[in-house]
Motif scaffolding. Structure first.
Motif, short mmCIF file in Angstrom:
data_model
loop_
_atom_site.label_atom_id
_atom_site.label_comp_id
_atom_site.label_asym_id
_atom_site.label_seq_id
_atom_site.Cartn_x
_atom_site.Cartn_y
_atom_site.Cartn_z
N PRO A 226 0.79 -1.23 0.00
CA PRO A 226 0.00 0.00 0.00
C PRO A 226 0.83 1.28 0.00
O PRO A 226 0.33 2.33 -0.41
N SER A 227 2.08 1.21 0.44
CA SER A 227 2.93 2.41 0.49
C SER A 227 3.83 2.55 -0.73
O SER A 227 4.57 3.54 -0.84
N ALA A 228 3.78 1.57 -1.64
CA ALA A 228 4.65 1.59 -2.81
C ALA A 228 3.99 2.32 -3.98
O ALA A 228 2.76 2.45 -4.04
N LYS A 229 4.82 2.79 -4.92
CA LYS A 229 4.27 3.47 -6.09
C LYS A 229 3.46 2.50 -6.96
O LYS A 229 2.43 2.86 -7.51
N VAL A 230 3.94 1.27 -7.10
CA VAL A 230 3.20 0.23 -7.81
C VAL A 230 2.63 -0.72 -6.76
O VAL A 230 3.39 -1.40 -6.06
N SER A 231 1.32 -0.76 -6.63
CA SER A 231 0.67 -1.50 -5.56
C SER A 231 -0.34 -2.49 -6.14
O SER A 231 -1.48 -2.13 -6.46
N PRO A 232 0.06 -3.76 -6.28
CA PRO A 232 -0.87 -4.77 -6.80
C PRO A 232 -1.85 -5.23 -5.73
O PRO A 232 -1.63 -5.06 -4.53
N TYR A 233 -2.95 -5.83 -6.19
CA TYR A 233 -3.96 -6.34 -5.26
C TYR A 233 -4.69 -7.52 -5.88
O TYR A 233 -4.70 -7.72 -7.09
N VAL A 234 -5.32 -8.30 -5.01
CA VAL A 234 -6.23 -9.36 -5.43
C VAL A 234 -7.51 -9.20 -4.64
O VAL A 234 -7.52 -8.55 -3.57
N GLY A 235 -8.60 -9.78 -5.14
CA GLY A 235 -9.86 -9.65 -4.44
C GLY A 235 -10.83 -10.76 -4.81
O GLY A 235 -10.62 -11.50 -5.78
N ALA A 236 -11.88 -10.88 -4.03
CA ALA A 236 -12.95 -11.84 -4.30
C ALA A 236 -14.24 -11.27 -3.74
O ALA A 236 -14.23 -10.51 -2.76
N GLY A 237 -15.36 -11.62 -4.39
CA GLY A 237 -16.63 -11.08 -3.92
C GLY A 237 -17.82 -11.66 -4.62
O GLY A 237 -17.75 -12.76 -5.20
N VAL A 238 -18.93 -10.92 -4.56
CA VAL A 238 -20.18 -11.37 -5.15
C VAL A 238 -20.65 -10.36 -6.19
O VAL A 238 -20.33 -9.17 -6.13
N ASN A 239 -21.39 -10.86 -7.15
CA ASN A 239 -21.90 -10.07 -8.26
C ASN A 239 -23.39 -10.36 -8.42
O ASN A 239 -23.85 -11.48 -8.15
N TYR A 240 -24.14 -9.34 -8.87
CA TYR A 240 -25.54 -9.55 -9.20
C TYR A 240 -25.79 -9.06 -10.62
O TYR A 240 -25.41 -7.94 -10.96
N MET A 241 -26.38 -9.90 -11.44
CA MET A 241 -26.69 -9.56 -12.83
C MET A 241 -28.17 -9.21 -12.96
O MET A 241 -29.04 -10.06 -12.71
N LEU A 242 -28.44 -7.97 -13.34
CA LEU A 242 -29.80 -7.51 -13.54
C LEU A 242 -29.97 -7.12 -15.01
O LEU A 242 -29.30 -6.21 -15.50
#
Length: 215
Positions: A124-140
């Motif tokens: 989070p303190s670096a100039k290049v800050s990678p991330y991963v994530g997971a979650g839920v989606n709703y399709m309308l």
């Protein structure tokens, strides 16, 4: 094809970052609110067979076209490394029935697919800050229009989302962003007027590049 989209999106984000002078930038930290405005390519991975209502094969398959639209993502950092993001936008897609010598437009529909994910940011303190994530989606699905005598109904529903991306600090609160999501979503599509149906695995790739601002 998806790797090409990712490479182009990453190149665009890094080019924006590289064009700016390497000056002080605001790191990610607990309490930060981050707004990302992106250009997004939503590319469904459909190609499922179309059958009669009784389940007999028709020799056709369902195809759902890509759509490129602007989207926004709003993140809140619970800790320096962990953030919650809500992504919103809407895309328009064309549904087609395809087979040997057949390519028929069935439906045009708008999709509102809000996605809520929990992310882990590695640096989070670096100039290049990678991330991963997971979650839920709703399709309308909404504001649809049938074509060529079809009357297709597509069910709304929930799906799962996986995410990976990176923020590249530019200057102050500004950053460039590249983001890729894979959404796993299955829906039922049925046309009782013509006696056909399909269980469609949309499973879209969602590839984005844009600019972020921290508050």
């Amino acid at each position: 094809m998806n790797s090409i989209r990712l490479a182009l999106a990453a190149g665009a984000a890094l080019a924006v970052a590289g064009a700016a002078q390497a000056q002080d930038f605001q790191p990610k930290q607990a309490g930060t609110i981050m707004l990302n405005v992106r250009v997004t390519d939503v590319a469904p991975d459909a190609g499922d067979p179309i059958t009669t209502l009784a389940g007999a094969p028709t020799g056709l398959k369902a195809d759902v076209g890509d759509s490129i639209m602007p989207t926004i993502g709003l993140s809140y950092f619970v800790t320096d490394n962990v953030a919650v993001e809500i992504i919103a936008g809407t895309t328009k897609h064309t549904v087609r029935a395809q087979g040997a010598g057949v390519d028929v437009k069935v439906k045009e529909t708008w999709v509102l697919p809000p996605t809520l994910s929990v992310q882990y940011h590695f640096a989070p303190s670096a100039k290049v800050s990678p991330y991963v994530g997971a979650g839920v989606n709703y399709m309308l699905f909404y504001a649809d229009k049938d074509h060529n005598g079809f009357g297709l109904d597509i069910d709304n529903g929930f799906g799962l989302a996986l995410q990976a991306g990176a923020d590249v600090a530019i200057q102050g609160p500004w950053s460039a962003n590249v983001d890729v999501k894979k959404i796993f979503f299955e829906t039922d599509a049925k046309d009782p007027y013509n006696g056909v149906k399909s269980k469609v695995n949309l499973d879209p790739w969602v590839v984005s590049a844009g600019v972020g601002y921290k508050f």
